[in-house]
Design a protein around this motif. Structure first.
Motif, PDB file in Angstrom:
ATOM      1  N   ASP A 214      43.435  31.002  -3.650  1.00  0.00           N
ATOM      2  CA  ASP A 214      44.312  29.993  -4.039  1.00  0.00           C
ATOM      3  C   ASP A 214      43.408  28.828  -4.428  1.00  0.00           C
ATOM      4  O   ASP A 214      42.309  28.650  -3.848  1.00  0.00           O
ATOM      5  CB  ASP A 214      45.357  29.585  -3.108  1.00  0.00           C
ATOM      6  N   ARG A 215      43.657  28.158  -5.393  1.00  0.00           N
ATOM      7  CA  ARG A 215      42.839  26.955  -5.872  1.00  0.00           C
ATOM      8  C   ARG A 215      41.499  27.201  -6.217  1.00  0.00           C
ATOM      9  O   ARG A 215      40.444  26.779  -5.462  1.00  0.00           O
ATOM     10  CB  ARG A 215      42.990  25.674  -4.972  1.00  0.00           C
ATOM     11  N   VAL A 216      41.225  28.210  -7.019  1.00  0.00           N
ATOM     12  CA  VAL A 216      39.890  28.949  -7.605  1.00  0.00           C
ATOM     13  C   VAL A 216      39.447  28.006  -8.699  1.00  0.00           C
ATOM     14  O   VAL A 216      40.199  27.973  -9.644  1.00  0.00           O
ATOM     15  CB  VAL A 216      40.006  30.138  -7.616  1.00  0.00           C
ATOM     16  N   ASN A 217      38.166  27.658  -8.988  1.00  0.00           N
ATOM     17  CA  ASN A 217      37.634  26.771  -9.897  1.00  0.00           C
ATOM     18  C   ASN A 217      37.368  27.702 -11.263  1.00  0.00           C
ATOM     19  O   ASN A 217      36.959  28.924 -10.953  1.00  0.00           O
ATOM     20  CB  ASN A 217      36.288  26.519  -9.454  1.00  0.00           C
ATOM     21  N   PHE A 218      37.948  27.514 -12.222  1.00  0.00           N
ATOM     22  CA  PHE A 218      37.791  28.092 -13.596  1.00  0.00           C
ATOM     23  C   PHE A 218      36.669  27.311 -14.374  1.00  0.00           C
ATOM     24  O   PHE A 218      36.871  26.413 -14.914  1.00  0.00           O
ATOM     25  CB  PHE A 218      39.241  28.016 -14.330  1.00  0.00           C
ATOM     26  N   ARG A 219      35.509  27.957 -14.256  1.00  0.00           N
ATOM     27  CA  ARG A 219      34.119  27.552 -14.681  1.00  0.00           C
ATOM     28  C   ARG A 219      33.977  27.630 -16.201  1.00  0.00           C
ATOM     29  O   ARG A 219      34.489  28.541 -16.840  1.00  0.00           O
ATOM     30  CB  ARG A 219      33.145  27.812 -13.831  1.00  0.00           C
ATOM     31  N   SER A 220      33.133  26.745 -16.656  1.00  0.00           N
ATOM     32  CA  SER A 220      32.749  26.693 -18.277  1.00  0.00           C
ATOM     33  C   SER A 220      31.525  27.613 -18.398  1.00  0.00           C
ATOM     34  O   SER A 220      31.237  28.094 -19.415  1.00  0.00           O
ATOM     35  CB  SER A 220      32.193  25.157 -18.476  1.00  0.00           C
ATOM     36  N   GLY A 221      31.017  28.291 -17.208  1.00  0.00           N
ATOM     37  CA  GLY A 221      30.007  29.268 -17.417  1.00  0.00           C
ATOM     38  C   GLY A 221      30.115  30.334 -16.360  1.00  0.00           C
ATOM     39  O   GLY A 221      30.697  30.034 -15.220  1.00  0.00           O
ATOM     40  N   PRO A 222      29.051  31.468 -16.348  1.00  0.00           N
ATOM     41  CA  PRO A 222      29.178  32.475 -15.214  1.00  0.00           C
ATOM     42  C   PRO A 222      28.159  32.070 -14.356  1.00  0.00           C
ATOM     43  O   PRO A 222      27.155  32.387 -14.105  1.00  0.00           O
ATOM     44  CB  PRO A 222      28.678  33.579 -16.272  1.00  0.00           C
ATOM     45  N   GLY A 223      28.609  30.893 -13.444  1.00  0.00           N
ATOM     46  CA  GLY A 223      27.990  30.675 -12.163  1.00  0.00           C
ATOM     47  C   GLY A 223      28.503  29.424 -11.640  1.00  0.00           C
ATOM     48  O   GLY A 223      29.015  28.551 -12.091  1.00  0.00           O
ATOM     49  N   VAL A 224      28.140  29.164 -10.306  1.00  0.00           N
ATOM     50  CA  VAL A 224      28.685  27.853  -9.485  1.00  0.00           C
ATOM     51  C   VAL A 224      28.131  26.789 -10.073  1.00  0.00           C
ATOM     52  O   VAL A 224      28.521  25.467  -9.884  1.00  0.00           O
ATOM     53  CB  VAL A 224      28.498  28.093  -8.113  1.00  0.00           C
ATOM     54  N   GLU A 225      26.909  26.906 -10.862  1.00  0.00           N
ATOM     55  CA  GLU A 225      26.184  25.745 -11.388  1.00  0.00           C
ATOM     56  C   GLU A 225      27.021  25.069 -12.678  1.00  0.00           C
ATOM     57  O   GLU A 225      26.786  24.111 -12.894  1.00  0.00           O
ATOM     58  CB  GLU A 225      24.729  25.991 -11.689  1.00  0.00           C
ATOM     59  N   TYR A 226      27.896  25.687 -13.073  1.00  0.00           N
ATOM     60  CA  TYR A 226      28.737  25.427 -14.253  1.00  0.00           C
ATOM     61  C   TYR A 226      29.972  24.516 -13.733  1.00  0.00           C
ATOM     62  O   TYR A 226      30.626  24.802 -12.686  1.00  0.00           O
ATOM     63  CB  TYR A 226      28.968  26.685 -15.097  1.00  0.00           C
ATOM     64  N   PRO A 227      30.316  23.473 -14.587  1.00  0.00           N
ATOM     65  CA  PRO A 227      31.220  22.699 -13.894  1.00  0.00           C
ATOM     66  C   PRO A 227      32.626  23.370 -14.244  1.00  0.00           C
ATOM     67  O   PRO A 227      32.822  24.289 -14.919  1.00  0.00           O
ATOM     68  CB  PRO A 227      31.217  21.423 -14.918  1.00  0.00           C
ATOM     69  N   SER A 228      33.597  22.775 -13.227  1.00  0.00           N
ATOM     70  CA  SER A 228      34.999  23.637 -13.084  1.00  0.00           C
ATOM     71  C   SER A 228      35.736  22.617 -14.124  1.00  0.00           C
ATOM     72  O   SER A 228      35.896  21.659 -14.596  1.00  0.00           O
ATOM     73  CB  SER A 228      35.697  23.313 -11.867  1.00  0.00           C
ATOM     74  N   LYS A 229      36.609  23.660 -15.288  1.00  0.00           N
ATOM     75  CA  LYS A 229      37.576  23.136 -16.130  1.00  0.00           C
ATOM     76  C   LYS A 229      38.880  22.808 -15.477  1.00  0.00           C
ATOM     77  O   LYS A 229      39.409  21.785 -15.621  1.00  0.00           O
ATOM     78  CB  LYS A 229      37.843  24.083 -17.102  1.00  0.00           C
TER      79      LYS A 229
END
Length: 484
Positions: A214-229
């Motif tokens: 639940d409440r998982v970041n949907f990111r702009s790229g493949p990695g935690v370094e990318y910002p969450s949309k």
């Protein structure tokens, strides 16, 4: 003797020259040469060889349309400004191909008006092929509204004809900015994706998931370094179509980053695979997708592609008044006019069975007054009575004269009338636009409630035509009627 030899030599030279000239001339059919030029990326040459051709066939228009798409792609992908200007200048030689420039995300894009696509028959091979190529060639330089228009068009075509290409076009659209589409089109999207998820050649094969956490970041790229949309919630369904090749371990769990589309938010992003649970395609949705294109019982669609203005559209009856055909967006519009005296005749078409939704496609941008678009009659006990009427202008849509103001009316509007039965009120109508109910629970005109309760009725769609037309006008592109 000498003179005879001279003539013999001259004749031989003439024959050799003629044979050489014949061999140098390309005697293949024009469309065969056009196909070769398209394969080589020589798109301007395609348009050149058709300049003097008359009586073009659908295949010829399709090849010209493919060439226009190819030219637009080359212009927008070329970094050489001098070359781009030269190509744009070359377009001035072809007066049919207008071009405009606009800004998308800070980039100057050139859009070509394709004058050939409108001649292609919807649902046919060349229409679908040209449509998919248009998406592929222009997707990176389209505003959201144009991308959503292409998405709608794809959803009304049978994905079984071009399964791989359809899935790739959908991936390109999902990766691009999109405006929301209508409720009915959204249902078609679910059906199409679930069908494609059963086909091994497509990007969506075995690629449907729902969120476990639940409440998982949907990111702009493949990695935690990318910002969450944005954040996704438990149970959200995702259509995934790409996987990053690098395997990672995060929080003690190993997996890959997947690129997915969230229909709920109408946006794509990246998510770590251990947070997802794979789900099978919904077989009901799969069968619905197939039946949309193989069974007339699911819906009936009416357009005016084969209609000629001098005669009444096929299967209609009534007092027909010849009106103009209007070609726009690859569709034929039936021209409707306002009235100087409020008098209208009608042409109608009957539909059997108890339907409960009617979708209408129209353009009323040119009218300052509300023009009657369609009347929906209910037939029971041998008589037909109006139940609902739809009107529209450039700023408003009306259902049974109940008004809703629109500040973003488009040149191709889609509205859906959802009909429900009420024991107290007879029939109630809700008008839906862009996934929202804009007019809800609108009471039908007076009808026989006993027939409604018994279910002994059918529908009749009528097109009003002004007896004394004014200068105000709108265009009806067609409608779809069915049962949900």
């Amino acid at each position: 003797m000498i003179l005879s030899r001279v003539f013999t030599v001259a004749a031989s030279i003439f024959i050799v020259a003629s044979l050489t000239a014949y061999l140098l001339i390309d005697h293949r059919e024009t469309h065969e040469r056009a196909l070769e030029y398209i394969d080589k990326g020589n798109f301007f040459r395609v348009i050149e060889i058709y300049q003097s051709e008359k009586n073009l066939l659908e295949e010829d228009y399709a090849l010209l349309s493919l060439a226009v798409s190819g030219i637009e792609k080359k212009i927008n992908q070329n970094q050489n400004e001098a070359q781009k200007k030269e190509w744009i200048a070359d377009l001035n030689d072809y007066h049919e191909i207008a071009h405009t420039e606009y800004q998308v995300n800070g980039t100057t894009c050139t859009h070509l008006e394709d004058p050939f696509f409108k001649y292609l028959k919807k649902h046919a091979y060349w229409y679908q092929k040209s449509l998919l190529e248009r998406v592929h060639s222009t997707i990176f330089c389209n505003p959201p509204a144009k991308n959503s228009e292409y998405l709608n068009r794809i959803l009304f075509e049978d994905p079984r004809n071009f399964m791989k290409d359809t899935s790739l076009a959908l991936v390109e659209l999902f990766r691009s900015p999109l405006d929301r589409i209508g409720e009915i089109e959204t249902n078609f999207l679910h059906e199409t994706i679930h069908f494609l998820a059963t086909q091994e050649t497509t990007a969506f094969y075995d690629n449907l998931y729902k969120l476990q956490a639940d409440r998982v970041n949907f990111r702009s790229g493949p990695g935690v370094e990318y910002p969450s949309k944005l954040q996704l919630l438990h149970g959200d369904e995702l259509y995934c179509f790409d996987k990053d090749s690098r395997e990672e371990t995060i929080g003690g769990k190993s997996g890959n980053w997947l690129e997915c589309f969230s229909e709920k938010h109408f946006i794509s992003g990246w998510i770590f695979s251990p947070q997802l649970e794979k789900i099978p395609p919904n077989l009901t949705l799969v069968e619905n997708c197939k039946s949309r294109f193989s069974s007339l019982e699911y819906f009936a669609q009416v357009d005016f592609d084969t209609w000629k203005s001098e005669s009444m559209p096929l299967y209609f009856y009534g007092d027909y008044r010849p009106t103009a055909r209007n070609l726009m967006h690859g569709e034929v519009g039936f021209t409707l006019y306002g009235s100087n005296d409020g008098k209208f005749s009608k042409i109608c078409r009957k539909f059997s069975g108890k339907k409960n939704f009617i979708e209408v496609y129209f353009d009323s941008l040119e009218s300052d007054e509300a023009i009657p678009i369609a009347d929906f009659h209910i037939s029971a006990l041998g008589s037909s009575k109006p139940a609902f009427s739809l009107k529209a202008s450039s700023t408003e849509i009306l259902l049974n004269d109940k008004k809703f103001m629109i500040d973003d009316m488009s040149s191709r509007e889609t509205v859906a009338l959802k009909i429900s039965v009420s024991k107290q009120s007879g029939l109630l109508g809700t008008l839906i636009r862009k996934n929202s109910g804009i007019l809800s629970n609108i009471q039908s005109y007076s009808i026989d409630s006993n027939s409604i309760e018994r279910g002994n009725y059918s529908w009749e769609i009528c097109i009003p035509q002004a007896v004394n037309p004014s200068s105000e006008k709108a265009y009806l592109y067609g409608f779809r009627i069915g049962k949900e």
